[in-house]
Design an enzyme around this catalytic site. Sequence first.
Site, mmCIF file in Angstrom:
data_model
loop_
_atom_site.group_PDB
_atom_site.id
_atom_site.type_symbol
_atom_site.label_atom_id
_atom_site.label_comp_id
_atom_site.label_asym_id
_atom_site.label_seq_id
_atom_site.Cartn_x
_atom_site.Cartn_y
_atom_site.Cartn_z
ATOM 1 N N TYR A 1 35.348 -25.114 36.118
ATOM 2 C CA TYR A 1 34.657 -25.484 34.876
ATOM 3 C C TYR A 1 35.282 -24.773 33.677
ATOM 4 O O TYR A 1 35.711 -25.415 32.704
ATOM 5 C CB TYR A 1 33.160 -25.151 34.966
ATOM 6 N N LYS B 1 37.444 -26.172 30.374
ATOM 7 C CA LYS B 1 37.076 -25.970 28.963
ATOM 8 C C LYS B 1 38.190 -25.233 28.215
ATOM 9 O O LYS B 1 38.482 -25.539 27.060
ATOM 10 C CB LYS B 1 35.757 -25.184 28.852
ATOM 11 N N ASP C 1 26.571 -15.498 47.543
ATOM 12 C CA ASP C 1 27.034 -15.497 46.150
ATOM 13 C C ASP C 1 27.911 -16.725 45.858
ATOM 14 O O ASP C 1 28.537 -17.275 46.763
ATOM 15 C CB ASP C 1 27.840 -14.222 45.865
ATOM 16 N N THR D 1 32.625 -22.847 25.233
ATOM 17 C CA THR D 1 31.806 -21.874 25.953
ATOM 18 C C THR D 1 32.441 -20.488 25.929
ATOM 19 O O THR D 1 33.672 -20.365 25.806
ATOM 20 C CB THR D 1 31.666 -22.337 27.424
ATOM 21 N N ASP D 2 31.600 -19.462 26.105
ATOM 22 C CA ASP D 2 32.143 -18.099 26.244
ATOM 23 C C ASP D 2 32.836 -17.914 27.599
ATOM 24 O O ASP D 2 33.550 -16.937 27.807
ATOM 25 C CB ASP D 2 31.044 -17.047 26.058
ATOM 26 N N GLU D 3 32.622 -18.853 28.545
ATOM 27 C CA GLU D 3 33.169 -18.663 29.892
ATOM 28 C C GLU D 3 34.699 -18.730 29.906
ATOM 29 O O GLU D 3 35.326 -18.287 30.860
ATOM 30 C CB GLU D 3 32.544 -19.667 30.869
ATOM 31 N N GLY E 1 33.821 -16.662 43.231
ATOM 32 C CA GLY E 1 34.429 -16.359 41.915
ATOM 33 C C GLY E 1 33.396 -16.072 40.832
ATOM 34 O O GLY E 1 33.700 -16.200 39.646
ATOM 35 N N LEU F 1 25.796 -41.303 29.942
ATOM 36 C CA LEU F 1 24.557 -41.307 30.741
ATOM 37 C C LEU F 1 24.850 -41.128 32.233
ATOM 38 O O LEU F 1 24.340 -41.863 33.062
ATOM 39 C CB LEU F 1 23.737 -42.583 30.486
ATOM 40 N N THR F 2 25.695 -40.138 32.521
ATOM 41 C CA THR F 2 25.886 -39.767 33.921
ATOM 42 C C THR F 2 24.683 -38.918 34.348
ATOM 43 O O THR F 2 23.698 -38.840 33.611
ATOM 44 C CB THR F 2 27.218 -39.013 34.100
ATOM 45 N N GLU G 1 31.193 -31.931 31.456
ATOM 46 C CA GLU G 1 30.619 -31.497 32.726
ATOM 47 C C GLU G 1 30.477 -29.986 32.587
ATOM 48 O O GLU G 1 31.441 -29.310 32.215
ATOM 49 C CB GLU G 1 31.558 -31.829 33.886
HETATM 50 P P1 TYD Z 1 23.844 -21.216 35.399
HETATM 51 O O1 TYD Z 1 22.546 -21.605 34.786
HETATM 52 O O2 TYD Z 1 24.443 -22.117 36.438
HETATM 53 O O3 TYD Z 1 24.870 -20.950 34.215
HETATM 54 P P2 TYD Z 1 26.374 -20.289 34.242
HETATM 55 O O4 TYD Z 1 26.888 -20.304 35.635
HETATM 56 O O5 TYD Z 1 27.120 -21.206 33.352
HETATM 57 O O6 TYD Z 1 26.207 -18.906 33.692
HETATM 58 O O7 TYD Z 1 23.672 -19.801 36.069
HETATM 59 C C1 TYD Z 1 23.247 -18.672 35.325
HETATM 60 C C2 TYD Z 1 23.359 -17.479 36.243
HETATM 61 O O8 TYD Z 1 22.383 -17.606 37.285
HETATM 62 C C3 TYD Z 1 24.703 -17.374 36.948
HETATM 63 O O9 TYD Z 1 25.051 -15.983 37.054
HETATM 64 C C4 TYD Z 1 24.441 -17.953 38.324
HETATM 65 C C5 TYD Z 1 22.994 -17.591 38.580
HETATM 66 N N1 TYD Z 1 22.224 -18.547 39.410
HETATM 67 C C6 TYD Z 1 21.503 -18.073 40.509
HETATM 68 O O10 TYD Z 1 21.488 -16.850 40.832
HETATM 69 N N2 TYD Z 1 20.785 -18.986 41.239
HETATM 70 C C7 TYD Z 1 20.783 -20.319 40.945
HETATM 71 O O11 TYD Z 1 20.116 -21.116 41.671
HETATM 72 C C8 TYD Z 1 21.516 -20.792 39.804
HETATM 73 C C9 TYD Z 1 21.532 -22.258 39.432
HETATM 74 C C10 TYD Z 1 22.219 -19.848 39.071
#
Ligand code: TYD
Length: 345
Positions: free
Chosen positions: A139, A143, A283, A113-115, A286, A15-16, A64
């Site tokens: 992150y 993983k 942006d 995750t696919d990441e 990375g 419950l963080t 996380e």
């Molecule tokens: P996110 O929901 O953080 O998932 P992940 O990074 O695991 O893919 O972000 C989804 C995509 O949206 C990612 O390319 C980052 C982008 N993004 C924005 O452009 N603006 C935002 O405020 C957020 C939270 C994410």
Amino acid sequence: MDKYQADKVVVLDALTYAGNIANLDNVKNNENFIFVHGDICDQPLIEELLVEHGIDTLVHFAAESHVDRSITGPDAFIETNIIGTYTLLKAAKKVWLDGDNVIDGHRFHHVSTDEVYGTLSATDPAFTEDTAYAPNSPYSASKAASDHLVRAYHHTFGLNVTTSNCSNNYGPFHFPEKLIPLVITNILHDKELPIYGDGQQIRDWLYVEDHAYGIDLVLQSGRIGENYNIGGNNEWANIDIVTTISKLVEREFETNSDLVIRFPNAKAAIAQNTESLITYVKDRPGHDRRYAIDATKTNDELGYQPRESFESGIAKTVQWYLNNESWWQSVMDGSYQSWIAEQYT
Ligand code: TYD
């Protein structure tokens, strides 16, 4: 719990900030459900729970998961994702393989995750289970490390493991720091919709219940020691996700006058264009350009196909946030966290 009504389910959650016990309201009165407030890094607790409840299947969802937080504060990711997974593996090995409570048919399923596969260009083929790991954020690196530990515990010690690598999830109960719930709740609060970089990054979005369905299939029929990709076949550029949600919310306001009263500051309440909230911002460092899942193995071996279309899934999700304002308001304003502190400290 709906599908396997005779099974006992023990949920362990620290419950963080993104954990929320209210998400379990629909099962809290079920006599087969037990909630334990605790940490996956607490090995004695894990061992005790495995023995006390005779647990034979452990599904490891705890992580996380927000990339931006892993950039500003990687420590929690190393602790929970790597040390936490390692601790669960140690406890499972001790109880299921080495102790007095050996369970031959045990299963340790690791949700990943696919990441971990890194990033793709627009024309690269989608990730398969054989794509080399190339994580780019703290992150995804955490993983990837946890996936390797799970694999090693199978090969070295014979623990019965499976791993699933899933694409971006969306749906109800999604903490409003992730793109889709952030955009919905910001529109309702008349806040900017931040688009990182040029907004052309691509993600493969999967409705959360289709992820759960995939995990169920892996648990039932997956081969021990294998990884399974789970994806939506549903690639979208971020900017298109944001404009789609803007239009959906506008349509809801047109057909439901109650929303104008509940969210008077929203652009849609004053007949202005919601997309004017879109703001291009710096942006993410990375930032991975594209993720795409090739789920052929999971489809062929397990008969997996997502059941929700993106059109219906995203409409359901917008509806859920409109209907559950008290849930997201309380997780966002911190009142939920003070309640947790009162209950659990
Ligand atoms: P996110 O929901 O953080 O998932 P992940 O990074 O695991 O893919 O972000 C989804 C995509 O949206 C990612 O390319 C980052 C982008 N993004 C924005 O452009 N603006 C935002 O405020 C957020 C939270 C994410």
